[in-house]
Design an enzyme around this catalytic site. Structure first.
Site, short mmCIF file in Angstrom:
data_model
loop_
_atom_site.label_atom_id
_atom_site.label_comp_id
_atom_site.label_asym_id
_atom_site.label_seq_id
_atom_site.Cartn_x
_atom_site.Cartn_y
_atom_site.Cartn_z
N HIS A 102 3.68 13.98 -28.89
CA HIS A 102 4.91 14.65 -28.48
C HIS A 102 5.19 14.50 -26.99
O HIS A 102 6.32 14.75 -26.55
CB HIS A 102 4.84 16.14 -28.83
CG HIS A 102 4.67 16.41 -30.29
ND1 HIS A 102 3.46 16.72 -30.86
CD2 HIS A 102 5.57 16.39 -31.31
CE1 HIS A 102 3.62 16.89 -32.16
NE2 HIS A 102 4.88 16.70 -32.46
N HIS B 180 1.79 17.70 -18.55
CA HIS B 180 2.55 16.80 -19.42
C HIS B 180 4.01 16.77 -18.97
O HIS B 180 4.44 17.57 -18.13
CB HIS B 180 2.43 17.21 -20.89
CG HIS B 180 2.94 18.59 -21.17
ND1 HIS B 180 2.14 19.72 -21.13
CD2 HIS B 180 4.19 19.05 -21.48
CE1 HIS B 180 2.86 20.78 -21.42
NE2 HIS B 180 4.12 20.42 -21.62
N HIS C 208 8.32 16.31 -19.86
CA HIS C 208 9.45 16.41 -20.79
C HIS C 208 10.63 15.67 -20.18
O HIS C 208 10.92 15.82 -18.99
CB HIS C 208 9.83 17.88 -21.03
CG HIS C 208 8.77 18.68 -21.73
ND1 HIS C 208 8.69 18.75 -23.09
CD2 HIS C 208 7.76 19.42 -21.24
CE1 HIS C 208 7.66 19.53 -23.43
NE2 HIS C 208 7.08 19.94 -22.32
N HIS D 259 5.02 20.02 -16.62
CA HIS D 259 4.40 21.32 -16.90
C HIS D 259 2.92 21.22 -16.58
O HIS D 259 2.19 20.43 -17.20
CB HIS D 259 4.58 21.71 -18.37
CG HIS D 259 5.98 22.11 -18.71
ND1 HIS D 259 6.43 22.26 -20.01
CD2 HIS D 259 7.05 22.40 -17.91
CE1 HIS D 259 7.70 22.62 -19.99
NE2 HIS D 259 8.09 22.70 -18.74
N THR E 250 6.55 26.19 -25.13
CA THR E 250 7.81 25.60 -25.56
C THR E 250 7.63 24.69 -26.77
O THR E 250 8.56 23.99 -27.17
CB THR E 250 8.47 24.80 -24.42
OG1 THR E 250 7.62 23.71 -24.06
CG2 THR E 250 8.71 25.68 -23.20
N THR E 251 6.44 24.69 -27.33
CA THR E 251 6.15 23.92 -28.54
C THR E 251 5.47 24.84 -29.55
O THR E 251 4.91 25.87 -29.18
CB THR E 251 5.20 22.73 -28.24
OG1 THR E 251 3.98 23.24 -27.68
CG2 THR E 251 5.84 21.75 -27.26
#
Length: 279
Positions: A113, A139, A141, A158, A222-223
């Protein structure tokens, strides 16, 4: 009733042969009994459940996360969800955090992801409200998940931290397109071939923006499973990455951003930070 030995005596079998015959008879009987025994059942093996597939679009996208698995229920019913839309003006600082940054070693790999840097546990630490958190992973986004006055940034990093009790704090850094980031080059280069884990060293202090003024609020992952009680610190000043660097991350995972969630009764406060750089 005759025993086996008496039976052989009646037949006139010599004593020397009787022992051999009795032994043979008992052996045959034992083999027969073993052959008739029920086979030992194979130990039962509990099948390992496959991870629930979720994504950022289609039937498995954010609007359907809560329906994919019962453990994802908070994604729909939670009241303190992230990301959120941040105000255009940073509230007056009411808190102060302390960052202690040094080089962090770890592996870069693809989670399916996002491209992620997993720290070995050494390096940057963050002190918030008297509690110390250590960097666990970073990670990316693309585009950003948090928006400012309704506008997303080109990307968002993040930096996920945890304290000794497992409580989470996420440091969000917004990214705009501009000058290339030298500090992020090890991460970006590893992202181009994440089929194999890449060992990299990150200068965390150099990744941070020049101003450490920030937004702070209580939110969630957020996941999935969208766990709440996550402390968020989002830097109000973005950093820059080149179009090529952003394109590399986008090429790995395009549009891996959850839409913003209602603020509800929460309050976004302003904060500042002090940075200690360790050699």
């Amino acid at each position: 009733m005759f025993g086996v030995a008496s039976f052989y005596a009646v037949l006139g079998v010599p004593m020397s042969a009787r022992s051999w015959l009795i032994t043979s008879a008992l052996t045959v009987a034992a083999v027969t009994l073993v052959g008739c025994a029920q086979p030992t059942p194979e130990p039962s093996v509990t099948p390992v459940a496959e991870p629930v597939h979720w994504s950022y679009d289609g039937a498995s996208g954010p609007a359907s996360w809560a329906e994919l698995d019962s453990s994802f229920e908070t994604c729909a019913v939670g009241t303190d969800q992230s990301p959120i839309d941040l105000p255009a003006t940073v509230p007056a600082p009411s808190t102060s955090i302390r960052l202690s940054a040094e080089d962090a070693d770890g592996d870069v790999f693809d989670t399916g992801h996002a491209v992620e840097f997993e720290s070995d546990g050494e390096g940057e630490t963050l002190t918030f409200a008297g509690d110390e958190y250590s960097l666990q992973q970073m990670h990316a986004h693309v585009p950003s998940e948090h928006t400012v006055n309704g506008q997303p940034a080109a990307a968002e990093l993040h930096l996920v931290h945890a304290d000794a009790d497992g409580r989470l704090l996420v440091l969000g850094i917004l990214v705009t397109e501009g000058q290339a980031s030298d500090a992020l080059m090890p991460f970006i280069e590893a992202a181009t071939h994440v089929a194999d884990e890449e060992d990299v060293t990150m200068d965390v202090s150099a990744v941070l923006p020049p101003s450490l003024e920030n937004y702070e609020y209580s939110g969630s992952l957020t996941t999935p499973p969208c766990t709440e009680d996550v402390q968020w610190v989002v830097m109000s000043t973005p950093i820059s990455m080149s179009a090529e660097q952003i394109g590399t991350l986008e090429g790995a995972h395009s549009h891996n951003a959850r839409p913003t969630q209602p603020l509800g009764d929460r309050v976004v406060v302003g904060g500042t930070a002090d940075l200690d750089v360790e050699d």
